[in-house]
Scaffold this active site. Structure first.
Site, PDB file in Angstrom:
ATOM      1  CB  SER A   1       2.682  -6.949   0.840  1.00 41.42           C
ATOM      2  OG  SER A   1       2.300  -5.605   1.046  1.00 41.42           O
ATOM      3  N   GLY A   2       5.543  -8.495   1.690  1.00 41.49           N
ATOM      4  CA  GLY A   2       6.164  -9.756   2.043  1.00 41.49           C
ATOM      5  C   GLY A   2       5.223 -10.775   2.641  1.00 41.49           C
TER       6      GLY A   2
ATOM      7  CB  THR B   1      -0.943  -0.001   1.215  1.00 44.24           C
ATOM      8  OG1 THR B   1      -1.860  -1.087   1.101  1.00 44.24           O
ATOM      9  CG2 THR B   1      -1.741   1.301   1.287  1.00 44.24           C
TER      10      THR B   1
ATOM     11  CD  GLN C   1      -2.742 -11.405  -3.731  1.00 44.03           C
ATOM     12  OE1 GLN C   1      -2.351 -12.539  -3.454  1.00 44.03           O
ATOM     13  NE2 GLN C   1      -3.371 -10.639  -2.850  1.00 44.03           N
TER      14      GLN C   1
ATOM     15  CB  THR D   1      14.057   3.788  12.576  1.00 42.10           C
ATOM     16  OG1 THR D   1      14.487   5.009  13.152  1.00 42.10           O
ATOM     17  CG2 THR D   1      14.955   2.655  13.049  1.00 42.10           C
TER      18      THR D   1
ATOM     19  CG  ASN E   1      -7.049  -8.306  -4.914  1.00 44.56           C
ATOM     20  OD1 ASN E   1      -6.995  -7.671  -5.962  1.00 44.56           O
ATOM     21  ND2 ASN E   1      -7.946  -8.035  -3.975  1.00 44.56           N
TER      22      ASN E   1
ATOM     23  CB  CYS F   1      -8.246  -4.381   1.687  1.00 45.24           C
ATOM     24  SG  CYS F   1      -6.519  -4.835   1.881  1.00 45.24           S
TER      25      CYS F   1
END
Length: 406
Positions: free
Chosen positions: A201-202, A77, A181, A241, A153, A327
């Protein structure tokens, strides 16, 4: 993965999130016990920086790109927003498909509004594949960026990214793909594909939640414009960070996925086909959505004729599946992806997405088949009491109500 007092949970919701891979869990846990900010120059900081660099190399190997083309983010995102914001140009439009994830559609609208430009939406065919003639028409507007997802997705349908890139580059547009995906499930070679930007996204392929990547192809992309300000992290492109444990877990998941990608995809595809065949044979009114071949190996989008998805899911609590995108959970409207593919509202409301992954077993699928068929028959009996059901699941007798209103 079990629950006290009930049948063990059969997890078939990998498109929402995959279970953390053992390799990623071990790597993340080890990183959590270490101290050190990856931006610090002392020994602990250098160790953290080294762990981050090793993870970057592992993800780069999975994507077939250079490590210095990767920016760590909190997930796809953020990466999608960063990509669209950076590529937008005043007066130039953005082109997206009608079946993009909200992380692209909503970001595109916000970015276009801020830039005083428009968003052109390209439709899809009934099988979920892109209407290329509409893409060519949209490119006549000289857009700054084309953003087309690699794999949907909800249906798993794959985009022909080679052709999209060729058409868009010939029109002078940059190309971004939300590959959330696809990555970790099917091979991808960014050196060959020539995408300008890619998001992932992992947690979709076994990394911890909360870590992702934006790929930026070297030499072809305007300067990345950070979403927030406050530091020089990630070469000034993503301040904050670094999430060292999450990044290390992402690297471990990428390495594990790359190790047996082809074999895993073939095994999962076989299990999915077995599941679909058994369910559609036992319940003849059930239909599969999306292109039968051009899709992810582990996705089955099934419409159960006259059987609302929420009732079906309630009737099979041992199955973890989804009515659509995670989502959109809780939304009152039916899937806009399915509507864009030409399904009716009633059909969309009777559709469930089952998604398999690296830890899915044959026993899981055999058990899931039994649960789904049993749930369908019980829901049918409850909604259509004046009908009888044959052994195969077809109804005989008086027709019951066709629409379910929540």
């Amino acid at each position: 993965m079990g629950r006290t007092g009930v049948d063990p949970l059969i997890y078939l919701d990998y498109n929402a999130t995959a279970p953390v891979r053992p390799e990623a869990l071990a790597a993340t846990t080890k990183a959590l016990t270490a101290v050190g900010n990856a931006s610090s120059v002392h020994a602990a900081g250098r160790d953290a920086a080294l762990a981050v660099n090793q993870a970057r190399e592992r993800v780069a190997a999975l994507l077939a790109c250079s490590p210095n083309e990767l920016i760590f983010t909190s997930g796809a995102t953020e990466a999608n927003n960063l990509a669209l914001r950076s590529a937008a140009r005043p007066g130039q439009s953005l082109v997206i498909s009608a079946v993009e994830h909200p992380a692209v559609t909503e970001a595109a609208v916000a970015v276009a509004d801020a830039a005083g430009s428009k968003v052109h939406t390209v439709g899809v065919h009934r099988d979920g594949t892109l209407r290329l003639e509409e893409l060519e028409e949209a490119l006549a507007t000289s857009p700054a960026l084309v953003s087309i997802m690699a794999a949907n997705n909800e249906t798993g349908v794959l985009s022909d990214l080679d052709l999209v890139v060729k058409i868009a580059h010939e029109a002078g547009a940059l190309v971004h793909s939300d590959a959330t995906q696809l990555v970790g499930r099917l091979p991808i070679d960014l050196r060959r594909l020539q995408l300008d930007l890619l998001s992932l996204s992992g947690h979709k392929f076994g990394a911890p939640q909360g870590v992702g990547i934006l790929y930026v192809r070297r030499g072809t992309m305007p300067a990345i414009r950070p979403l927030v300000h406050g530091g020089g992290h990630e070469r000034g492109r993503r301040p904050g960070t670094l999430n060292v444990p999450g990044i290390v877990g992402l690297g471990a998941a990428a390495e594990a996925a790359a190790r047996c990608l082809d074999q895993e995809a073939a095994r999962i595809r076989s299990l999915r086909d077995r599941f679909e065949t058994a369910v559609m044979t036992a319940l003849p009114g059930t239909r599969r959505n999306g292109h039968p071949d051009l899709r992810l190996p582990g996705v089955a989008s099934l419409t159960f004729d006259g059987l609302p998805a929420d009732a079906m899911l309630a009737a099979m609590p041992a199955i973890a599946a989804s009515e659509g995108s995670a989502c959109a959970a809780g939304a009152m409207e039916p899937s806009r992806v399915l509507l864009a593919m030409g399904l009716s509202r009633d059909e969309a409301e009777c559709t469930i997405r089952f998604s398999l992954g690296y830890a899915t077993t044959a026993d899981d699928i055999d058990s899931a088949i039994r649960h789904v068929i049993d749930a369908a028959r019980r829901v049918h009996a409850a909604l259509y009491p004046n009908t009888t059901t044959t052994a195969s699941g077809t109804a005989r007798g008086q027709e019951g109500p066709r629409r379910h209103d929540a």
